[in-house]
Design an enzyme around this catalytic site. Structure first.
Site, PDB file in Angstrom:
ATOM      1  NE  ARG A  59      30.213  23.986  83.430  1.00 54.78           N
ATOM      2  CZ  ARG A  59      30.625  22.734  82.839  1.00 54.78           C
ATOM      3  NH1 ARG A  59      30.851  22.278  81.597  1.00 54.78           N
ATOM      4  NH2 ARG A  59      30.864  21.584  84.012  1.00 54.78           N
ATOM      5  CE1 TYR A 112      35.256  47.172  73.288  1.00 53.93           C
ATOM      6  CE2 TYR A 112      35.308  44.589  73.516  1.00 53.93           C
ATOM      7  CZ  TYR A 112      35.615  45.881  74.303  1.00 53.93           C
ATOM      8  OH  TYR A 112      35.411  46.034  75.779  1.00 53.93           O
ATOM      9  CG  ASP A 184      31.013  41.678  67.098  1.00 54.98           C
ATOM     10  OD1 ASP A 184      29.453  42.125  67.176  1.00 54.98           O
ATOM     11  OD2 ASP A 184      31.632  42.151  68.017  1.00 54.98           O
ATOM     12  CE  LYS A 209      28.784  47.291  74.262  1.00 55.38           C
ATOM     13  NZ  LYS A 209      29.198  45.961  74.891  1.00 55.38           N
TER      14      LYS A 209
HETATM   15  N1  LCS Z   1      31.856  43.192  69.992  1.00 57.66           N
HETATM   16  C1  LCS Z   1      31.638  44.442  70.097  1.00 57.66           C
HETATM   17  C2  LCS Z   1      31.244  45.114  68.495  1.00 57.66           C
HETATM   18  C3  LCS Z   1      31.578  45.379  70.949  1.00 57.66           C
HETATM   19  O1  LCS Z   1      31.535  46.914  70.920  1.00 57.66           O
HETATM   20  C4  LCS Z   1      31.881  44.949  72.633  1.00 57.66           C
HETATM   21  C5  LCS Z   1      31.827  45.764  73.545  1.00 57.66           C
HETATM   22  C6  LCS Z   1      31.985  43.406  72.503  1.00 57.66           C
HETATM   23  C7  LCS Z   1      31.873  42.465  71.183  1.00 57.66           C
HETATM   24  C8  LCS Z   1      32.342  42.734  73.769  1.00 57.66           C
HETATM   25  O2  LCS Z   1      31.363  42.705  74.503  1.00 57.66           O
HETATM   26  P1  LCS Z   1      31.108  42.572  76.020  1.00 57.66           P
HETATM   27  O3  LCS Z   1      32.097  41.433  76.433  1.00 57.66           O
HETATM   28  O4  LCS Z   1      31.678  43.942  76.513  1.00 57.66           O
HETATM   29  O5  LCS Z   1      29.666  42.328  76.312  1.00 57.66           O
HETATM   30  N2  LCS Z   1      32.086  46.839  73.216  1.00 57.66           N
HETATM   31  C9  LCS Z   1      32.168  48.087  74.094  1.00 57.66           C
HETATM   32  C10 LCS Z   1      32.557  49.277  73.997  1.00 57.66           C
HETATM   33  O6  LCS Z   1      32.539  49.793  72.558  1.00 57.66           O
HETATM   34  N3  LCS Z   1      32.473  50.019  75.072  1.00 57.66           N
HETATM   35  O7  LCS Z   1      32.380  49.467  76.073  1.00 57.66           O
HETATM   36  C11 LCS Z   1      32.254  47.756  75.609  1.00 57.66           C
END
Ligand code: LCS
Length: 394
Positions: A59, A112, A184, A209
């Site tokens: 961790r 998001y 972001d 992504k």
């Molecule tokens: N930031 C952005 C711009 C995102 O699109 C997402 C997830 C996150 C943070 C969070 O990331 P995660 O914890 O899911 O890895 N976006 C998603 C979307 O547009 N569709 O499903 C998840």
């Protein structure tokens, strides 16, 4: 590899943070799948805990995770990175580090969904206030700044509106007001945009992504520009515990190596598809930073090296017609997420952004007719042919 900083983008993506294993010669970074590390003796253990080099407990740091942290930090031009269990763990690492009782944040209104919802639903309990504004006009960010604003938090391109935010302008506004700018960078990836070079202090990713790119891992990363800020983030992160698992890090390391290749290909497909859709009689509007019709086309060309592979559009006939599209496509898959090698299509108002109250969604431009497509690397003719077929069904 020596002099990694001076190499080209593809070389850095493939080699940054990677070392041939000294003991075995392994070219791929090994998975150090261990929770803890043996000390040579009591003094060695004490020295490691005093901050001298050496691994202690996963961790707190792990060689596989570190190889990925160094890779992304290098690609973003930061001093170091912190791997996180998910993109949301990365988002909250930033919030928890820079916000607290009596502080205020200014954020992009079209974030998001959960990145906004967690601030509106959970952080008021800790005395945090926030204003969400249309940051595509930097004046709105300037107008929302308060005495106690500690964090300006933007997403550009924004999910799912694809609006852009002028990062250099927002960095100046944040710094003038005694706040930091966190960005972001998930939609662009470090291949297409480097916020730290434009004045941001912290950049974060959902590596679920484009960075991983294979729709098989959930993961996040935060990169800081300077060591003091990285140390603040690390202290919060390792104790809150949303850290990364070495196997997860290894999968993302495997994925990131093809980031440039995948992004080039997906972006080429997206550009062709958006250009074709823009002229289609059944399409009422389309928003893609690669089209001259995007309100901030010039800003995109200035601060990004390419428009990315995600766009939003509406079809004539609104929500019902949009449903006909997403229910009948065969090449794109109806699923949330984006940035994978395969094309995904979804309806943000009822899926990724469903938790945001209706009026706030509308104000942020997340309309009921908005269909989001994250274009992948398939054969272009298959994508266009499939979408042409479903548009004919309307
Ligand atoms: N930031 C952005 C711009 C995102 O699109 C997402 C997830 C996150 C943070 C969070 O990331 P995660 O914890 O899911 O890895 N976006 C998603 C979307 O547009 N569709 O499903 C998840």
């Amino acid at each position: 590899m020596k002099n990694i900083d001076s190499r080209g983008a593809m070389t850095r993506i493939i080699h940054a943070g990677q070392h041939v294993d000294e003991q075995t010669g392994a070219v791929a970074t090994p998975i150090y799948q261990t929770s803890t590390f043996a000390f040579k003796d009591a003094d060695h253990g004490a020295a490691c805990f005093r901050g001298e080099p050496g691994y202690k407990y996963t961790r707190l740091g792990n060689p596989t995770t570190e190889a990925l942290e160094q890779n992304i930090a290098q690609l973003e031009g930061g001093c170091g990175g912190l791997g996180a269990a998910s993109g949301m763990a990365a988002v909250n690492m930033v919030y928890l580090t820079f916000l607290g009782q009596g502080t205020h944040m200014v954020g992009t209104e079209s974030l998001y969904g959960p990145s906004r919802m967690v601030i509106e639903n959970e952080y008021p309990r800790f005395g945090v206030e926030a204003s969400f504004v249309d940051s595509s006009d930097a004046q709105n960010v300037a107008d929302a700044m308060r005495e106690n604003t500690k964090l300006v938090y933007v997403e550009t391109p924004a999910n799912p509106t694809l609006k852009l935010t002028d990062l250099a302008a927002c960095a100046e506004i944040a710094h003038d007001g005694g706040a930091i700018l966190a960005v972001d960078n998930t939609f662009a990836s470090p291949y297409l945009q480097n916020p730290l070079e434009l004045g941001a202090d912290v950049v974060l990713h959902s590596m679920t992504k484009f960075i991983n790119g294979h729709t098989d891992v959930v993961a996040g990363m935060v990169v800081a520009k300077d060591p003091a800020m990285l140390a603040r983030l690390r202290k919060v992160h390792v104790n809150f515990g949303g850290t990364m698992d070495p196997h997860q890090a290894w999968l993302v390391l495997r994925g990131v190596k093809s980031l440039g290749l995948r992004m080039d290909r997906a972006q080429e497909n997206a550009m062709k598809l958006a250009t074709w859709l823009e002229k289609h009689p059944k399409v009422s509007w389309i928003r893609y930073p690669g089209l001259e019709s995007h309100p901030q086309y010039e800003l995109g060309r200035k601060q990004m090296r390419g428009p990315g592979a995600v766009f939003s559009f509406g079809v004539k006939g609104g929500l019902e017609a949009g449903k006909t599209v997403i229910n009948n496509v065969e090449v794109p898959t109806l699923a949330v997420s984006l940035g994978g090698i395969e094309t995904l299509i979804e309806h943000p108002a009822s899926m990724t952004h469903a938790g945001i109250p209706a009026e706030e969604k509308l104000a942020a431009g997340i309309t009921d007719d908005l269909v989001r497509i994250a274009v992948g690397c398939e054969t272009y003719e298959d994508l266009q042919g499939d979408i042409e077929r479903v548009l004919d069904l309307i």
